[in-house]
Design a protein around this motif. Structure first.
Motif, PDB file in Angstrom:
ATOM      1  N   LYS A 165       0.840  -1.208   0.000  1.00 14.97           N
ATOM      2  CA  LYS A 165       0.000   0.000   0.000  1.00 14.97           C
ATOM      3  C   LYS A 165       0.875   1.259   0.000  1.00 14.97           C
ATOM      4  N   SER A 168      -0.747   4.817  -0.749  1.00 14.72           N
ATOM      5  CA  SER A 168      -1.564   5.310   0.368  1.00 14.72           C
ATOM      6  C   SER A 168      -0.671   5.789   1.509  1.00 14.72           C
ATOM      7  N   MET A 169       0.401   5.083   1.749  1.00 11.76           N
ATOM      8  CA  MET A 169       1.334   5.472   2.813  1.00 11.76           C
ATOM      9  C   MET A 169       2.000   6.805   2.498  1.00 11.76           C
ATOM     10  N   ALA A 171       0.726   9.141   0.553  1.00  9.04           N
ATOM     11  CA  ALA A 171      -0.326  10.156   0.689  1.00  9.04           C
ATOM     12  C   ALA A 171      -0.511  10.531   2.153  1.00  9.04           C
ATOM     13  N   TYR A 172      -0.490   9.539   3.027  1.00  7.52           N
ATOM     14  CA  TYR A 172      -0.595   9.785   4.463  1.00  7.52           C
ATOM     15  C   TYR A 172       0.542  10.700   4.937  1.00  7.52           C
ATOM     16  N   LEU A 173       1.761  10.392   4.495  1.00  8.71           N
ATOM     17  CA  LEU A 173       2.918  11.191   4.914  1.00  8.71           C
ATOM     18  C   LEU A 173       2.863  12.623   4.367  1.00  8.71           C
ATOM     19  N   ALA A 175       0.106  14.362   3.595  1.00  9.48           N
ATOM     20  CA  ALA A 175      -1.052  15.133   4.057  1.00  9.48           C
ATOM     21  C   ALA A 175      -0.656  16.041   5.215  1.00  9.48           C
ATOM     22  N   ASP A 177      -2.650  17.259   7.480  1.00  7.09           N
ATOM     23  CA  ASP A 177      -3.301  16.670   8.650  1.00  7.09           C
ATOM     24  C   ASP A 177      -4.040  15.422   8.168  1.00  7.09           C
ATOM     25  N   PRO A 178      -3.409  14.263   8.269  1.00  7.77           N
ATOM     26  CA  PRO A 178      -4.041  13.061   7.737  1.00  7.77           C
ATOM     27  C   PRO A 178      -5.295  12.615   8.492  1.00  7.77           C
ATOM     28  N   TYR A 179      -5.626  13.278   9.618  1.00  9.17           N
ATOM     29  CA  TYR A 179      -6.779  12.891  10.424  1.00  9.17           C
ATOM     30  C   TYR A 179      -7.949  13.852  10.244  1.00  9.17           C
ATOM     31  N   ARG A 183      -9.284  19.105   3.465  1.00  7.89           N
ATOM     32  CA  ARG A 183      -7.979  18.997   2.796  1.00  7.89           C
ATOM     33  C   ARG A 183      -7.264  20.279   2.802  1.00  7.89           C
TER      34      ARG A 183
END
Length: 183
Positions: A165, A168-169, A171-173, A175, A177-179, A183
């Motif tokens: 993945k 996705s990982m 994209a998480y890094l 972002a 604020d990934p939570y 956006r």
């Protein structure tokens, strides 16, 4: 034939190694080798003279463009490896290569004396360019991030490359604020 490098010596028939016919300049010591003579030597029961790895090799390298001593046309320059700036000159019209004084010893020391025909190929030259580019980028990244940080980044990248993945990982890094749903 007149020497292509020093322009004052004469190229005299001789032997570079046992049974490796060539033409040697009586002034600068440069050598013209026809590819067919090299291939004949390579396919024979040849033996390379010993290399003293403790002695420094004093190989000259003609930086200027050379003219083929037979045709008068420009010879092409080819890098021999990423570890040296030495270049071999090739006359494609007559399939002959020019070695400056000491380059044969350098080729033997680098383990390339039996690989001359490969040096003149696109894959060999591409590999050298890619390797040099990698070294340049490594130095730039190390300077930009610092030695320890760059080592850690390489470690993370290697780990990330193995993940199923991965996108996705990343994209998480990336972002902010990934939570957050915003956006």
């Amino acid at each position: 034939m007149k020497c292509t490098s020093c322009n004052s010596g004469a190229l005299k028939p001789g032997f570079l190694e046992d049974l490796l016919a060539c033409h040697i300049c009586d002034n600068c010591g440069g050598t013209l080798i026809y590819l067919q003579d090299y291939l004949r030597w390579l396919n024979s029961e040849h033996s390379l003279s010993e290399v003293d790895f403790d002695l420094a090799v004093n190989a000259e390298d003609s930086k200027k463009a050379l003219l083929c001593p037979k045709t008068g046309r420009l010879m092409l320059k080819y890098r021999i490896s990423k570890n040296t700036d030495h270049r071999l000159d090739l006359s494609p019209e007559i399939l002959a290569m020019w070695l400056d004084k000491g380059e044969w010893e350098l080729l033997k020391r680098e383990g390339l004396a039996t690989k001359l025909n490969a040096i003149f190929t696109d894959p060999w030259q591409r590999k050298i360019r890619e390797s040099k580019a990698r070294d340049v980028f490594e130095a730039l990244y190390e300077e930009e991030f610092g030695k320890e940080e760059y080592a850690k980044l390489r470690e993370i990248r290697e780990w990330l490359d193995k993940q199923s993945k991965q996108k996705s990982m990343i994209a998480y890094l990336l972002a902010k604020d990934p939570y957050s749903a915003n956006r």
